[in-house]
Design an enzyme around this catalytic site. Structure first.
Site, PDB file in Angstrom:
ATOM      1  N   HIS A 136      -5.711  -6.677  -2.205  1.00  0.00           N
ATOM      2  CA  HIS A 136      -4.462  -5.774  -1.902  1.00  0.00           C
ATOM      3  C   HIS A 136      -3.193  -6.608  -0.602  1.00  0.00           C
ATOM      4  O   HIS A 136      -4.254  -7.039   0.529  1.00  0.00           O
ATOM      5  CB  HIS A 136      -5.419  -4.571  -0.262  1.00  0.00           C
ATOM      6  CG  HIS A 136      -4.818  -3.460  -0.433  1.00  0.00           C
ATOM      7  ND1 HIS A 136      -3.864  -2.624  -1.355  1.00  0.00           N
ATOM      8  CD2 HIS A 136      -3.939  -2.905   0.490  1.00  0.00           C
ATOM      9  CE1 HIS A 136      -3.795  -1.165  -1.385  1.00  0.00           C
ATOM     10  NE2 HIS A 136      -3.829  -1.251   0.261  1.00  0.00           N
ATOM     11  N   SER A 151       0.811  -1.222   0.261  1.00  0.00           N
ATOM     12  CA  SER A 151       0.392  -0.494  -0.223  1.00  0.00           C
ATOM     13  C   SER A 151       1.410   1.269  -0.348  1.00  0.00           C
ATOM     14  O   SER A 151       1.736   1.353  -0.552  1.00  0.00           O
ATOM     15  CB  SER A 151      -0.902   0.344   1.198  1.00  0.00           C
ATOM     16  OG  SER A 151      -1.999   0.308   1.428  1.00  0.00           O
ATOM     17  N   ASP A 186      -8.148  -5.916  -6.197  1.00  0.00           N
ATOM     18  CA  ASP A 186      -7.851  -4.578  -5.329  1.00  0.00           C
ATOM     19  C   ASP A 186      -7.509  -3.012  -6.379  1.00  0.00           C
ATOM     20  O   ASP A 186      -7.471  -3.419  -7.664  1.00  0.00           O
ATOM     21  CB  ASP A 186      -6.182  -3.990  -5.162  1.00  0.00           C
ATOM     22  CG  ASP A 186      -5.665  -3.925  -4.029  1.00  0.00           C
ATOM     23  OD1 ASP A 186      -6.598  -2.416  -3.275  1.00  0.00           O
ATOM     24  OD2 ASP A 186      -4.626  -3.463  -4.055  1.00  0.00           O
TER      25      ASP A 186
END
Lengths: 527, 527
Positions: free
Chosen positions: A484, A187, A459
């Protein structure tokens, strides 16, 4: 990225969730500004099984401002370190680029590094990102978060420099000067890992940047990307499910016009306290959908919330099925009409369906009796500031392709909100000027090396990441069924083959970087 | 780098020169701190022939602090721009990375860019470095240079960001988004060019970094390198010349003990005012030798001072020959004894020889009747601050191999001086942490591309630069007879073949980068 703080700590069977009234602004001016749910920022469930990892917790004195030379305060940067498996003096150093949250939580949720470190004889280091967890300047979070002048040093370039200074110091202290450093991150942490490899090639030999939306800036990707991907995640399970959700907003809006209607909504969605407006409910739902898309893992997980495998499938199954009380005839009727903009009997049924669905996300264990909105239980508003300064990610939701309320990104109102809330004017070009992004395939085709951009197409952040190989050694690993940064998580017995393969590929690539490094080391020093 | 400000403006036949009491600290604690003469920082002689170049002078509002987000002032960055030859919308942009001085002077002394720009259809841009020339924050140089808190934003990373922001803006304004940017720079400007290519590959496709001592930090090169190269430049012309200079320091020191002796030194070296100590004289001489090594060009030049071709040869010829008054017998005697530590008759003769020699540097035209010491006529002490913060370049002079007074670099006293003079503590690891340097061949062997490090081995700064190819496209161009960034200067009729060839190679490499870029552009956008 810390837009939402979820905690699933059970308090008397009431699940406290974050108020998500800041997520999606719909078709009227945002109350605050648009924030974007990175689950990595969410607090882990304390009931969640903990990885059996070992590390020492240390603190390193960092300079608050690396880029000016008048006296600036220092602050303690926390880092977790494990040298148990390290081949002293020559083994690699695996460095996770801490992102917007407590570093212990990231360590707990990045099992991949812990699993592969012994095979590599690697030292493992998890430095915390400045202004998060226990790494706060000015003595306390309260002081650090007081205003723009104390928060001003919270940004990616300062954070990268922190990592650089820390690694340089560790290398010296551990006589590890010849040891190659490999970066990891998921991320926002993945963005930092990629950027760090690009900016500090002398410090790290490569980076695994998982689910790193480094292109989610300015006009590089269409602003609808994120919510379109979320929406498609629902649509691919069931177009009726997609349509129910899409239709629900108007029903909510119309119900919410009266106090009785709000009462009904409160009851339908089992909130402990009466809703003050529909906005809270809308944001609550939008958060659930977005997070569901991110953690749409193929096996049961407890990343943000305890969830079944393929949670969206389950959500849609329940939305489509409707609450137990729905009559068979009604269901048949709805099944037939769902594509013709049918809103359910008097709008009640559709809301119950929605409730059934999001209940998968907020209450899969069934332990919650009612839900409570809580604005920011852990005071981690750091990402809000980052989003208002350099992490300016324009996002819209398309009337046509999204199941969310249509919204067109409006920079002016965003800017106004940032000025109002933090006294700062965003710098939307900051990231692209510093790190690039436009035409990245052109810029990096013959520059740089050793970066893996890994993404799962489920994602919603994948749309802002690198989905095509840039060069021989700046590569993209795309998995159709991944969500993710699933690759960074600990392996499970339920890992599908593609995930096992993906991780094996990553290990192989990292091995390549390391052996390449040792070989070059020999060549250069034999010169 | 702006350690010395020379001006050869003739004022009543008195040449005003900078006091160089800060150059070399000899065998006692430095009065100030060691500074290092980059001639590029020197003011050009106004009598020097000006290049016939055309440009518009513009100003761009830059943010004083790019790395924090609370409100910081803006300042006007000056830049010179010429679009006469630019192929609108597709031609390259040649960007000179302004260094520590007036940008007009750099433009005047970088004829190479102006000469090749038409062939390339290139736009030419010379942005000025913050805090120099007319690009000062806080409204005036006086305010900007007041103390560490106003000077704190004077550093390389802020300067690079300035360039990045300016280029990004120019590209937009000129609809030049697809135009490749090629960086140029000499000396500190060369360091900036190389670093900019490494840090901003998305903004510039390549860099010609001429005489850029990016390795002159920490312990990367031996601290004796610089003064050893200067010394060798004299030794290779004549070992007796080298020895005269080496012996002169003791003579000066011993003469300087008395007021009469200082009077004698003042007279011998034709100072307008009586010397207050030997330190001023020593620094004056050391500056001359160091600058002579840097501008030891093979043809007559007026870069810093009007000088003959191969000026060190001429200096040594005069030192060896001695003043006109020296008797033939004395000369023969000295010629025989010069290698046996002969100090001349009562030390007088050796000083006169030295005077004859440095007179080549300070007064080749013979117009000066006496010399005046002037501390910093243009108030350009910016480099001093940079040297006291991040540009910490350790330098010693070896008792054995150098002709300079022996000096061992002492970080503690350097730090003390910086604290005293600017209230700042140097950060000697800043540059290597940010830009690397240690094991650069290892770090960049498989990272980055399109950088030329050009160096002439006569240039004492060459020792701190990159003298071996790093990869296929990060290359080193070394010329044995070259001096400080001679390749960037305008061509002359007297250019030796190797210089003509060097420039042709540079043009060819740059052409390669550009056509490669256009080709990749096509590939990427046809994808």
């Amino acid at each position: 990225m810390a837009t939402k703080i979820f905690t699933t700590t059970l308090i008397s069977l009431i699940i406290i969730i974050s108020s998500s009234h800041q997520l999606l602004a719909l078709n009227h001016t945002p109350k605050f500004f648009r924030k974007f749910p990175f689950p990595s920022s969410a607090k882990s469930s304390q009931s969640q099984p903990q990885l059996d990892i070992h590390y020492e917790t240390k603190f390193f004195q960092q300079r608050l401002n690396h880029f000016s030379f008048f006296k600036t305060p220092m602050f303690p940067q926390r880092y977790l370190i494990n040298t148990e498996n390290w081949v002293v003096g020559s083994g690699p150093i695996f460095l996770y680029c801490g992102n917007e949250g407590d570093i212990v939580w990231f360590a707990q949720n990045t099992g991949f590094i812990w699993e592969i470190a012994p095979k590599f004889g690697a030292m493992v280091v998890f430095p915390e990102h400045r202004y998060y967890g226990e790494s706060v300047p000015f003595g306390s979070k309260e002081e650090a978060y007081k205003n723009a002048s104390t928060l001003g040093y919270l940004n990616a370039q300062q954070a990268l420099f922190d990592f650089a200074v820390l690694v340089t110091d560790l290398k010296r202290n551990y006589s590890a000067n010849a040891c190659p450093v490999v970066l990891f991150g998921g991320s926002y942490g993945g963005m930092l890992a990629a950027w760090m490899r690009l900016k500090y090639p002398h410090i790290a030999i490569g980076a695994l940047a998982s689910s790193a939306p480094i292109l989610q800036f300015e006009d590089i990707v269409p602003p609808e990307t994120f919510y379109d991907i979320v929406s498609n995640g629902f649509k691919r399970e069931s177009s009726s499910c997609f349509n129910y959700i899409k239709q629900s907003w108007d029903v909510i809006e119309s119900k919410g016009q009266t106090s009785d209607g709000l009462e009904l909504l409160t009851k339908t969605f089992r909130f402990c306290q009466k809703l003050k407006s529909t906005e809270d409910l809308r944001d609550w739902l939008e958060s659930a959908y977005s997070y569901l898309a991110m953690v749409n893992y193929p096996y049961p997980s407890e990343f943000l919330m305890p969830l079944p495998g393929h949670p969206i499938k389950e959500v849609c199954r329940r939305i489509d099925k409707g609450p137990a009380g729905t009559s068979i005839l009604e269901r048949i009727f709805e099944g037939v009409n769902v594509n013709y903009n049918y809103k359910g009997p008097a709008g009640t049924s559709i809301l119950e369906r929605i409730y059934e669905g999001v209940n998968v996300y907020y209450n899969y264990t069934g332990e919650a009796k009612c839900f409570e909105l809580d604005d920011d239980p852990h005071g981690l508003s750091g990402w809000n500031f980052q989003a208002c300064t350099e992490m300016v990610m324009p996002m819209s939701s398309s009337r046509k392709s999204s199941m969310f309320p249509p919204y067109e990104y409006n920079y002016s109102s965003f800017q106004e909100d940032c000025l109002k809330n933090f006294g700062v004017k965003p710098r939307p070009k900051q990231i692209t000027t510093v790190f690039g992004g436009h035409n990245i395939h052109l810029a990096l085709r013959k520059f740089g090396s050793n970066i893996i951009f890994s993404n799962g197409l489920l994602d919603p952040w994948s749309g802002g990441s690198v989905l095509q190989n840039i060069s021989e050694s700046i590569v993209s690993l795309v998995t159709e069924e991944g969500a993710h940064h699933i690759d960074l998580r600990a392996s499970t017995e339920n890992d599908p083959d593609w995930l096992v393969e993906q991780r094996a590929t990553e290990v192989k690539l990292i091995q390549g970087w390391i052996s390449d490094y040792y070989q070059n080391y020999k060549v250069v020093f034999d010169m």
